[in-house]
Design a protein around this motif. Structure first.
Motif, short mmCIF file in Angstrom:
data_model
loop_
_atom_site.label_atom_id
_atom_site.label_comp_id
_atom_site.label_asym_id
_atom_site.label_seq_id
_atom_site.Cartn_x
_atom_site.Cartn_y
_atom_site.Cartn_z
N SER A 1 128.90 50.43 119.45
CA SER A 1 129.84 51.44 118.98
C SER A 1 130.43 50.98 117.65
CB SER A 1 130.96 51.67 120.00
OG SER A 1 131.77 50.51 120.09
N PHE A 2 130.98 51.93 116.89
CA PHE A 2 131.61 51.57 115.61
C PHE A 2 132.67 50.50 115.82
CE2 PHE A 2 130.83 56.10 113.72
CZ PHE A 2 129.49 55.80 113.61
N SER B 1 115.78 58.19 118.34
CA SER B 1 116.78 59.02 118.98
C SER B 1 117.95 58.15 119.40
CB SER B 1 116.19 59.73 120.20
OG SER B 1 115.13 60.59 119.84
N CYS B 2 119.14 58.72 119.43
CA CYS B 2 120.32 58.00 119.87
C CYS B 2 120.13 57.56 121.33
CB CYS B 2 121.56 58.86 119.74
SG CYS B 2 123.06 58.15 120.46
N ILE C 1 122.35 55.64 112.62
CA ILE C 1 123.72 55.93 113.02
C ILE C 1 123.78 57.28 113.73
CG2 ILE C 1 126.10 56.22 112.22
CD1 ILE C 1 125.38 54.61 109.75
N CYS C 2 124.53 57.33 114.82
CA CYS C 2 124.84 58.60 115.49
C CYS C 2 126.34 58.80 115.38
CB CYS C 2 124.40 58.57 116.95
SG CYS C 2 124.79 60.11 117.84
N PHE C 3 126.76 59.75 114.54
CA PHE C 3 128.19 59.99 114.35
C PHE C 3 128.79 60.71 115.55
CE2 PHE C 3 126.67 59.47 109.97
CZ PHE C 3 127.52 58.47 109.56
N GLN D 1 119.72 62.58 120.68
CA GLN D 1 119.47 63.34 119.47
C GLN D 1 119.05 62.41 118.34
OE1 GLN D 1 119.60 66.81 119.39
NE2 GLN D 1 119.76 66.40 121.59
N PRO D 2 118.31 62.92 117.33
CA PRO D 2 117.88 62.05 116.23
C PRO D 2 119.07 61.40 115.53
CG PRO D 2 116.69 64.13 116.18
CD PRO D 2 117.78 64.30 117.20
N MET D 3 118.95 60.12 115.24
CA MET D 3 119.99 59.41 114.51
C MET D 3 119.76 59.58 113.01
SD MET D 3 120.24 55.90 116.78
CE MET D 3 121.96 55.55 116.42
N GLU D 4 120.82 59.37 112.22
CA GLU D 4 120.70 59.43 110.77
C GLU D 4 120.40 58.04 110.22
OE1 GLU D 4 123.98 61.18 108.75
OE2 GLU D 4 124.16 62.87 110.15
#
Length: 248
Positions: free
Chosen positions: A110-111, A6-7, A31-33, A12-15
Motif C-alpha cells: 500500500s502507499f 492487473s492489480c 500503480i493502482c490508485f 483491474q489493469p495497473m498504471e
C-alpha cells in the motif's frame, strides 16, 4: 518486458509509471490508485532513487482525492496468479504490512506501507489519535483501506494495523540535499490539529467535486468544520501537507 499487470486486489489493469533507479536506469512501477497500492517486481522497492520519491509524491498528490476501495481479502500475484502471502516488515519508523509472492516475483505494498518503509510515515501516538477523534468521526485504515471509527478503535479492527500518518519533518529531512523542490530548511512538523484541518479541507474538496459531477446545487452548511461525521483519509491529508511544504 512484462505485459501490463492487473492489480492483485481489484484485478483491474495497473498504471505503469517510469522512474529513475538509484543506478541511473529506468524503473517502471505499476500503480493502482483505486486500491492505493504499488506492485514491485523483485527488489524494485530498494532501487527507487531519491529524486524519484519526489515524483512519486507528485503522483500521490494528483490522485489524493480519487475514490479508493478496501483491499481484497485474497490477492494474487500479477505475474503467476498464485496467492500473495500477507506479512510484515519492520523498520525504524514502525512495522508495515506487505503481500509477497511465494515464487519471488515481487511484492504488493500500500502507499502508506511504502512510506513507512522509506521513513516518511510514523505510527500515531494515543494522544494524537484521541485529539483527531474529537475532530473527525472516522478514517480510512492506511493499510487495508477499511473505514474505522477512531472514537472507538485505536488500531484497525480488520487488519490490526496501527494508524499512521505522514511525518512532514521527516520527509523534508529525507529530501534535503538531493531534490531541488525540498532543498530548504526543515519545516515545523505538522501537529494533530494540522492533520485534522487537512482532513476537513480534503472532505470539502471531495464534496465539492461530487456536487459538480452530479450538478446539484445545495448549501454546504453540512460540511462545516464542526461536522465530524465524515470519513477522512490520513494518507491523502498527509500527502497534501507534505506537497505544500515541498512547494513553499
Amino acid at each position: 518486458m512484462h505485459p501490463q499487470p492487473s492489480c492483485p486486489s481489484c484485478r483491474q489493469p495497473m498504471e505503469a509509471h517510469r522512474f529513475t533507479s538509484n543506478q541511473g536506469h529506468t524503473l517502471e512501477l505499476d500503480i493502482c490508485f483505486a486500491c492505493q497500492g504499488l506492485w514491485f517486481d523483485r527488489h524494485e522497492n530498494l532501487k527507487l532513487s531519491p529524486q524519484s520519491v519526489v515524483e512519486l509524491f507528485r503522483l500521490l498528490h494528483e490522485h489524493r482525492t480519487d475514490q479508493h476501495q478496501p483491499l481484497a481479502e485474497s490477492m494474487a500475484c500479477p505475474r503467476c496468479n498464485t496467492s500473495l502471502a500477507k506479512g510484515f516488515d519492520v523498520v525504524r519508523s514502525g512495522r508495515y504490512m506487505i503481500y509477497r509472492c511465494g515464487r519471488q516475483h515481487g511484492r504488493f505494498s500500500s502507499f502508506s506501507s511504502f512510506m513507512v518503509e522509506k521513513g516518511f510515515v510514523r505510527h500515531m501516538t494515543r494522544p494524537e489519535i484521541d485529539d483527531l477523534a474529537q475532530r473527525v468521526g472516522a478514517i480510512y485504515c492506511t493499510s487495508c483501506g477499511a473505514p474505522v471509527d477512531i472514537r472507538k478503535d485505536h488500531a484497525c479492527p480488520y487488519c490490526r494495523a496501527a494508524f499512521s500518518l505522514i511525518d512532514p519533518q521527516a520527509v523534508v529531512r529525507a529530501m534535503e540535499g538531493y531534490a531541488a523542490a525540498s532543498a530548504k530548511a526543515p519545516a515545523v512538523p505538522a501537529s494533530p490539529v494540522d492533520i485534522g484541518d487537512a482532513l476537513v479541507a480534503l472532505e470539502r474538496d471531495r464534496a465539492r467535486a461530487e456536487r459538480e459531477r452530479q450538478k446539484r446545487a445545495f448549501t454546504t452548511a453540512s460540511s462545516d468544520a464542526s461536522d465530524n461525521s465524515f470519513t477522512g483519509d490520513l494518507l491523502a491529508a498527509g500527502v497534501a501537507l507534505v506537497w505544500a511544504l515541498m512547494k513553499d
